[in-house]
Design a protein around this motif. Structure first.
Motif, short mmCIF file in Angstrom:
data_model
loop_
_atom_site.label_atom_id
_atom_site.label_comp_id
_atom_site.label_asym_id
_atom_site.label_seq_id
_atom_site.Cartn_x
_atom_site.Cartn_y
_atom_site.Cartn_z
N MET A 1 0.84 -1.20 0.00
CA MET A 1 0.00 0.00 0.00
C MET A 1 0.88 1.25 0.00
O MET A 1 1.78 1.35 0.83
N ILE A 2 0.63 2.18 -0.93
CA ILE A 2 1.37 3.45 -0.81
C ILE A 2 0.40 4.57 -0.46
O ILE A 2 -0.70 4.66 -1.01
N ASN A 3 0.82 5.39 0.47
CA ASN A 3 0.00 6.53 0.89
C ASN A 3 0.80 7.80 0.68
O ASN A 3 1.86 7.97 1.28
N ILE A 4 0.27 8.66 -0.19
CA ILE A 4 0.97 9.90 -0.50
C ILE A 4 0.18 11.08 0.07
O ILE A 4 -1.04 11.18 -0.14
N VAL A 5 0.87 11.96 0.77
CA VAL A 5 0.26 13.21 1.21
C VAL A 5 0.67 14.30 0.23
O VAL A 5 1.86 14.55 0.05
N LYS A 22 -3.94 9.78 -9.18
CA LYS A 22 -4.80 8.68 -8.71
C LYS A 22 -4.98 7.62 -9.80
O LYS A 22 -5.00 6.43 -9.52
N GLU A 23 -5.06 8.07 -11.06
CA GLU A 23 -5.19 7.12 -12.17
C GLU A 23 -3.90 6.33 -12.34
O GLU A 23 -3.91 5.11 -12.44
N LYS A 24 -2.80 7.07 -12.39
CA LYS A 24 -1.51 6.43 -12.68
C LYS A 24 -1.13 5.38 -11.64
O LYS A 24 -0.60 4.33 -11.98
N TYR A 25 -1.41 5.67 -10.36
CA TYR A 25 -0.96 4.75 -9.31
C TYR A 25 -2.11 3.99 -8.66
O TYR A 25 -1.91 3.32 -7.65
N ASN A 26 -3.30 4.14 -9.24
CA ASN A 26 -4.46 3.41 -8.74
C ASN A 26 -4.72 3.69 -7.26
O ASN A 26 -4.91 2.79 -6.45
N LEU A 27 -4.71 4.99 -6.92
CA LEU A 27 -4.90 5.39 -5.53
C LEU A 27 -6.30 5.95 -5.32
O LEU A 27 -6.93 6.45 -6.25
N THR A 28 -6.77 5.88 -4.08
CA THR A 28 -8.03 6.51 -3.72
C THR A 28 -7.73 7.95 -3.32
O THR A 28 -6.96 8.19 -2.40
N HIS A 29 -8.33 8.90 -4.04
CA HIS A 29 -8.08 10.31 -3.79
C HIS A 29 -9.05 10.82 -2.72
O HIS A 29 -10.25 10.77 -2.90
N LEU A 30 -8.51 11.29 -1.60
CA LEU A 30 -9.37 11.87 -0.56
C LEU A 30 -9.02 13.33 -0.38
O LEU A 30 -7.96 13.68 0.15
N GLU A 181 4.88 15.26 -14.29
CA GLU A 181 6.13 14.51 -14.49
C GLU A 181 7.06 14.63 -13.28
O GLU A 181 7.67 13.64 -12.87
N ARG A 182 7.14 15.85 -12.73
CA ARG A 182 8.01 16.03 -11.56
C ARG A 182 7.51 15.17 -10.40
O ARG A 182 8.29 14.55 -9.68
N LEU A 183 6.19 15.14 -10.24
CA LEU A 183 5.63 14.36 -9.12
C LEU A 183 5.84 12.86 -9.35
O LEU A 183 6.21 12.14 -8.42
N THR A 184 5.64 12.41 -10.57
CA THR A 184 5.78 10.97 -10.81
C THR A 184 7.24 10.55 -10.65
O THR A 184 7.51 9.46 -10.19
N SER A 185 8.17 11.46 -11.00
CA SER A 185 9.56 11.04 -10.82
C SER A 185 9.89 10.90 -9.34
O SER A 185 10.67 10.02 -8.96
N ILE A 187 7.64 9.93 -7.02
CA ILE A 187 6.94 8.71 -6.55
C ILE A 187 7.65 7.45 -7.07
O ILE A 187 7.83 6.49 -6.34
N ASP A 188 8.10 7.50 -8.33
CA ASP A 188 8.76 6.32 -8.90
C ASP A 188 10.08 6.01 -8.21
O ASP A 188 10.58 4.88 -8.30
#
Ligand SMILES: Nc1ncnc2c1ncn2[C@@H]1O[C@H](COP(=O)(O)OP(=O)(O)O)[C@@H](O)[C@H]1O
Length: 190
Positions: A1-5, A22-30, A181-185, A187-188
């Motif tokens: 499980m990954i949890n990003i703030v 949320k789409e790219k990493y299949n996360l639930t957006h709250l 892109e900056r955010l995904t780099s 997270i990756d």
């Protein structure tokens, strides 16, 4: 499980970026702001409790916000992870999250801040206020209160997450795609 703030001042683009992440990493957006606005619109008990604070640009009391957040997380027991947008916003909330997540066998993976100068952000909010209908975006005085709330109550979270080696920051100025892109780099590379 990954949890990003997702972290950032009002207008930093958290909601916009959350849609892609949320789409790219299949996360639930709250998004606590979105959940509160939904409750305001439907005039629920929660909405009634939150309205005065929100309309004035102040933070809703911690107990109300945290109870709601935990409720929302519990609605998604099968989730691959959460994208927290607008929570935590105070040290009390950060501690509450750090107490709650272990009860579902999890923890905050990382906090990522979207950074931008105040003048740019205030201009963005006033522009958004023209179409969003949000009373807190249409009045410079209320926007000022939100920045004051941020500086006093939310900014200290940077130190809190740095101490845990969980704080990352990206430049929030650029096209939506560049910022994604900056955010995904980040997270990756977690
Ligand atoms: N974690 C929270 N704690 C307390 N109040 C919150 C929280 N999240 C949202 N709110 C309330 O909802 C309002 C709007 O939230 P949001 O849409 O995230 O705002 P912004 O665009 O200012 O970041 C806040 O000004 C506050 O009144």
């Amino acid at each position: 499980m990954i949890n990003i703030v997702l972290f950032g001042k009002p207008g930093a683009g958290k909601g916009t970026q959350a849609e892609f992440l949320k789409e790219k990493y299949n996360l639930t957006h709250l998004s606590t702001g979105d959940i509160f606005r939904f409750n305001l619109k439907n005039d629920t008990e929660l909405g009634k409790k939150a309205r005065v604070f929100m309309d004035n640009g102040e933070l809703v009391p911690c107990e109300v916000t945290t109870a709601m957040l935990i409720d929302e997380v519990n609605k998604h027991p099968e989730s691959a992870g959460f994208l927290f947008d607008g929570y935590p916003r105070t040290l009390d909330q950060a501690e509450a999250l750090d107490k709650f997540l272990p009860t579902i066998g999890s923890s905050v993976t990382a906090t990522i801040a979207l950074e931008a100068d105040d003048e740019i952000l205030v201009a963005r909010l006033l522009e958004r206020g023209k179409t969003s209908g949000r009373p807190d975006d249409q009045d410079e005085e209320k926007i000022r209160v939100r920045y004051q709330e941020y500086n006093e109550k939310t900014a200290p979270l940077i130190g809190y997450y740095k101490e845990q080696n969980k704080f990352h920051a990206v430049n929030g100025i650029g096209t939506i795609e560049e910022i994604t892109e900056r955010l995904t780099s980040v997270i990756d590379n977690l």
